[in-house]
Scaffold this motif. Structure first.
Motif, PDB file in Angstrom:
ATOM      1  N   VAL A 174      48.396  -2.590   8.238  1.00 21.91           N
ATOM      2  CA  VAL A 174      48.156  -1.144   8.214  1.00 21.91           C
ATOM      3  C   VAL A 174      47.739  -0.675   6.826  1.00 21.91           C
ATOM      4  CG1 VAL A 174      49.212   1.134   8.502  1.00 21.91           C
ATOM      5  CG2 VAL A 174      49.718  -0.689  10.143  1.00 21.91           C
ATOM      6  N   ALA A 175      48.436  -1.135   5.796  1.00 21.82           N
ATOM      7  CA  ALA A 175      48.163  -0.683   4.432  1.00 21.82           C
ATOM      8  C   ALA A 175      46.942  -1.352   3.831  1.00 21.82           C
ATOM      9  CB  ALA A 175      49.380  -0.923   3.548  1.00 21.82           C
ATOM     10  N   GLY A 176      46.648  -2.582   4.270  1.00 15.12           N
ATOM     11  CA  GLY A 176      45.510  -3.305   3.708  1.00 15.12           C
ATOM     12  C   GLY A 176      45.712  -3.600   2.226  1.00 15.12           C
ATOM     13  N   PRO A 177      44.641  -3.591   1.444  1.00 11.60           N
ATOM     14  CA  PRO A 177      44.740  -3.905   0.012  1.00 11.60           C
ATOM     15  C   PRO A 177      45.671  -2.968  -0.761  1.00 11.60           C
ATOM     16  CG  PRO A 177      42.452  -3.941   0.739  1.00 11.60           C
ATOM     17  CD  PRO A 177      43.249  -3.379   1.870  1.00 11.60           C
ATOM     18  N   ALA A 178      45.885  -1.766  -0.240  1.00 12.22           N
ATOM     19  CA  ALA A 178      46.756  -0.799  -0.921  1.00 12.22           C
ATOM     20  C   ALA A 178      48.203  -1.269  -0.996  1.00 12.22           C
ATOM     21  CB  ALA A 178      46.695   0.553  -0.214  1.00 12.22           C
ATOM     22  N   ALA A 179      48.571  -2.239  -0.148  1.00  7.68           N
ATOM     23  CA  ALA A 179      49.955  -2.730  -0.133  1.00  7.68           C
ATOM     24  C   ALA A 179      50.315  -3.492  -1.403  1.00  7.68           C
ATOM     25  CB  ALA A 179      50.178  -3.639   1.075  1.00  7.68           C
ATOM     26  N   GLU A 180      49.310  -3.990  -2.117  1.00  6.78           N
ATOM     27  CA  GLU A 180      49.560  -4.767  -3.334  1.00  6.78           C
ATOM     28  C   GLU A 180      50.402  -3.952  -4.321  1.00  6.78           C
ATOM     29  OE1 GLU A 180      48.112  -8.086  -4.121  1.00  6.78           O
ATOM     30  OE2 GLU A 180      47.997  -7.980  -1.928  1.00  6.78           O
ATOM     31  N   GLY A 181      51.486  -4.562  -4.792  1.00  7.07           N
ATOM     32  CA  GLY A 181      52.326  -3.907  -5.787  1.00  7.07           C
ATOM     33  C   GLY A 181      53.414  -3.020  -5.219  1.00  7.07           C
ATOM     34  N   SER A 182      53.506  -2.914  -3.897  1.00  9.05           N
ATOM     35  CA  SER A 182      54.614  -2.158  -3.305  1.00  9.05           C
ATOM     36  C   SER A 182      55.844  -3.066  -3.236  1.00  9.05           C
ATOM     37  CB  SER A 182      54.246  -1.628  -1.924  1.00  9.05           C
ATOM     38  OG  SER A 182      53.793  -2.673  -1.092  1.00  9.05           O
ATOM     39  N   TYR A 183      57.023  -2.464  -3.028  1.00  4.86           N
ATOM     40  CA  TYR A 183      58.278  -3.211  -3.039  1.00  4.86           C
ATOM     41  C   TYR A 183      59.084  -2.891  -1.790  1.00  4.86           C
ATOM     42  CZ  TYR A 183      57.239  -3.426  -8.071  1.00  4.86           C
ATOM     43  OH  TYR A 183      56.641  -3.611  -9.298  1.00  4.86           O
ATOM     44  N   MET A 184      59.859  -3.868  -1.327  1.00  9.67           N
ATOM     45  CA  MET A 184      60.745  -3.644  -0.187  1.00  9.67           C
ATOM     46  C   MET A 184      61.894  -4.639  -0.226  1.00  9.67           C
ATOM     47  SD  MET A 184      57.776  -5.283   0.431  1.00  9.67           S
ATOM     48  CE  MET A 184      56.816  -3.876   0.935  1.00  9.67           C
ATOM     49  N   ALA A 185      63.036  -4.196   0.278  1.00 10.25           N
ATOM     50  CA  ALA A 185      64.198  -5.079   0.385  1.00 10.25           C
ATOM     51  C   ALA A 185      64.217  -5.687   1.776  1.00 10.25           C
ATOM     52  CB  ALA A 185      65.481  -4.299   0.141  1.00 10.25           C
ATOM     53  N   PHE A 186      64.708  -6.905   1.854  1.00 12.93           N
ATOM     54  CA  PHE A 186      64.968  -7.511   3.161  1.00 12.93           C
ATOM     55  C   PHE A 186      66.105  -8.503   3.003  1.00 12.93           C
ATOM     56  CE2 PHE A 186      64.228 -10.126   6.962  1.00 12.93           C
ATOM     57  CZ  PHE A 186      64.160  -9.106   7.898  1.00 12.93           C
ATOM     58  N   PHE A 187      66.805  -8.754   4.099  1.00 14.17           N
ATOM     59  CA  PHE A 187      67.896  -9.725   4.083  1.00 14.17           C
ATOM     60  C   PHE A 187      67.327 -11.104   3.756  1.00 14.17           C
ATOM     61  CE2 PHE A 187      68.079  -7.030   7.980  1.00 14.17           C
ATOM     62  CZ  PHE A 187      68.838  -6.024   7.441  1.00 14.17           C
ATOM     63  N   THR A 188      68.133 -11.933   3.157  1.00  8.82           N
ATOM     64  CA  THR A 188      67.705 -13.300   2.889  1.00  8.82           C
ATOM     65  C   THR A 188      67.325 -13.951   4.216  1.00  8.82           C
ATOM     66  OG1 THR A 188      69.213 -13.379   1.016  1.00  8.82           O
ATOM     67  CG2 THR A 188      68.356 -15.477   1.826  1.00  8.82           C
ATOM     68  N   PRO A 189      66.056 -14.399   4.386  1.00 10.07           N
ATOM     69  CA  PRO A 189      65.579 -14.847   5.702  1.00 10.07           C
ATOM     70  C   PRO A 189      66.359 -16.005   6.316  1.00 10.07           C
ATOM     71  CG  PRO A 189      63.752 -14.493   4.205  1.00 10.07           C
ATOM     72  CD  PRO A 189      64.991 -14.418   3.388  1.00 10.07           C
ATOM     73  N   THR A 190      66.441 -17.124   5.615  1.00 14.76           N
ATOM     74  CA  THR A 190      67.200 -18.267   6.130  1.00 14.76           C
ATOM     75  C   THR A 190      67.894 -18.974   4.981  1.00 14.76           C
ATOM     76  OG1 THR A 190      65.203 -19.650   5.991  1.00 14.76           O
ATOM     77  CG2 THR A 190      65.741 -18.740   8.145  1.00 14.76           C
ATOM     78  N   ALA A 191      68.962 -19.679   5.307  1.00 10.83           N
ATOM     79  CA  ALA A 191      69.734 -20.389   4.285  1.00 10.83           C
ATOM     80  C   ALA A 191      69.086 -21.734   3.960  1.00 10.83           C
ATOM     81  CB  ALA A 191      71.160 -20.608   4.774  1.00 10.83           C
ATOM     82  N   GLU A 192      69.278 -22.168   2.729  1.00 14.91           N
ATOM     83  CA  GLU A 192      68.793 -23.495   2.326  1.00 14.91           C
ATOM     84  C   GLU A 192      69.800 -24.545   2.772  1.00 14.91           C
ATOM     85  OE1 GLU A 192      65.898 -24.443   1.006  1.00 14.91           O
ATOM     86  OE2 GLU A 192      65.238 -22.384   1.276  1.00 14.91           O
ATOM     87  N   THR A 193      69.959 -24.642   4.073  1.00 11.30           N
ATOM     88  CA  THR A 193      70.886 -25.596   4.675  1.00 11.30           C
ATOM     89  C   THR A 193      70.168 -26.316   5.800  1.00 11.30           C
ATOM     90  OG1 THR A 193      71.680 -23.994   6.301  1.00 11.30           O
ATOM     91  CG2 THR A 193      72.864 -24.091   4.193  1.00 11.30           C
ATOM     92  N   GLU A 194      70.801 -27.339   6.340  1.00 11.83           N
ATOM     93  CA  GLU A 194      70.197 -28.062   7.457  1.00 11.83           C
ATOM     94  C   GLU A 194      70.003 -27.147   8.663  1.00 11.83           C
ATOM     95  OE1 GLU A 194      70.895 -32.093  10.182  1.00 11.83           O
ATOM     96  OE2 GLU A 194      72.342 -31.539   8.643  1.00 11.83           O
ATOM     97  N   THR A 195      70.993 -26.282   8.908  1.00  9.52           N
ATOM     98  CA  THR A 195      70.886 -25.341  10.036  1.00  9.52           C
ATOM     99  C   THR A 195      69.712 -24.397   9.839  1.00  9.52           C
ATOM    100  OG1 THR A 195      73.281 -25.413  10.371  1.00  9.52           O
ATOM    101  CG2 THR A 195      72.101 -23.571  11.365  1.00  9.52           C
ATOM    102  N   GLY A 196      69.570 -23.862   8.617  1.00  6.00           N
ATOM    103  CA  GLY A 196      68.468 -22.957   8.323  1.00  6.00           C
ATOM    104  C   GLY A 196      67.121 -23.631   8.454  1.00  6.00           C
TER     105      GLY A 196
END
Length: 370
Positions: free
Chosen positions: A259-281
């Protein structure tokens, strides 16, 4: 004639017993979220995570020796529809629900599930009020907006070192709630130049952005989802606003980039840590991408939520709601996103957030919460 009547009654009774027996051969769980419309991509990503967990359990023989059947209902991110969907799932006989995605849907739906003693685990609803209603049946595998809002405020103040902030929100339970938490955490360390709501589903945000421009902010905070967030980012650039846009987990996802296209460059957002660095992840990532393609957002949190519910059934050796709720609350689960344990309210004891920025049309890790 009497013999025929007796045979007819016997046949009906037999059919009823056979029907009941068939119903007992499976265990139904539900999932609900926006599976169509502008949030379909993240909604189906969530549903895919649940489906993957169910398919893995069924491959191993199900739970309690029974096949697991997943019932998926589209709430269209509409609170009224969410209530209708909740009632439909309850009537269908689900023993637990993974969902909903949006806080404004999860909150009213949670009342329905709680009244019936059915455990509900949301992988994505972050509004603090959801677990503060006094419902012992409500859990979530993600963090809360007071944690997320505080982290974003700290990032703006200490990392970006910005002082003047324009705050916009989409008037939803999630968007407005996150904006309020951001303001509360920032306190007098920033100057809020403007605080206004926009309507989810609108396409033209230039009138409010023109007002934002007149205040000359250092940063624009937006509490809301990726479609509106993408339009705000794009239209802010078109108006010549240089302040970057920052927001929460609702902005994270490929829809914002489209939606934002090139304008998205340099924007910031928080998100939960996607997956753990484990065998399960790592196994989750491998199995999910092989079956569904790239992970969008909430799939690992939905996958863990479904596994927690099914593990609770296995441990409790029953589908009784009260015992399932007790089993979930007592569980320490090592999942795709790491260790999940619940406090008395149903919140996870440890929630981590990552701040991302957009660079070269990708989300790049900027910093992680400690």
């Amino acid at each position: 004639m009497k013999a025929f009547y007796r045979f007819f009654i016997f046949s009906l009774a037999l059919l009823f017993l056979i029907s009941c027996a068939k119903k007992e051969d499976v265990i139904k769980i539900g999932t609900a979220g926006p599976f169509t419309g502008d949030q379909a991509r993240i909604g189906n990503d969530m549903k895919n995570g649940v489906e993957l967990a169910v398919s893995e359990w069924n491959t191993k023989g199900g739970v309690l020796g029974k096949k697991i059947v997943l019932l998926a209902e589209d709430d269209r991110h509409d609170p009224k529809e969410a209530v209708s969907v909740a009632n439909k799932l309850v009537s269908a006989g689900v023993v637990g629900v993974i969902g909903h995605l949006n806080s404004n849907c999860t909150k009213p739906a949670s009342r329905i599930y709680n009244e019936k003693g059915i455990p509900m685990i949301t992988p994505a609803s972050t509004n603090p009020e959801i677990t503060q209603q006094g419902f012992n049946s409500v859990f979530r595998t993600c963090g809360r907006d007071d944690q997320q809002g505080a982290g974003l405020a700290k990032f703006v103040i200490e990392t970006l070192k910005k002082k003047k902030v324009a705050v916009l929100h989409d008037k939803t339970t999630y968007g407005q709630g996150l904006s309020e938490e951001f303001k509360k955490a920032a306190g007098d360390k920033v100057q809020v130049m403007i605080y206004e709501g926009v309507t989810q589903g609108d396409q033209d945000f230039k009138p409010v952005l023109t007002k934002v421009k007149s205040t000359n902010p250092d940063v624009i905070f937006f509490g809301g989802m990726h479609t509106e967030g993408g339009l705000i980012i794009k239209q802010a650039k078109e108006l010549g606003i240089k302040a970057p846009v920052i927001g929460g987990d609702g902005l994270y996802g490929s829809t914002l980039l489209e939606v934002a296209g090139p304008a998205a460059e340099g924007s910031y957002m928080a998100f939960f840590t996607p997956t753990a660095e484990t065998e399960t992840g790592r196994n989750f990532v491998k199995n999910y991408t092989a079956k569904y393609g790239e992970i969008e957002t909430y799939a690992p949190y939905a996958y863990d939520a479904a596994n927690i519910l099914l593990e609770a059934i296995a441990q409790a050796k029953t589908t009784d709601g009260k015992k399932l709720i007790e089993a979930i609350r007592a569980m320490k689960y090592e999942g795709a996103v790491g260790t999940i344990e619940y406090d008395a309210k149903g919140d996870i004891k440890k929630a981590g957030y990552t701040i991302y920025t957009v660079k070269d049309k990708k989300f790049i890790t900027y910093s992680k919460s400690k």
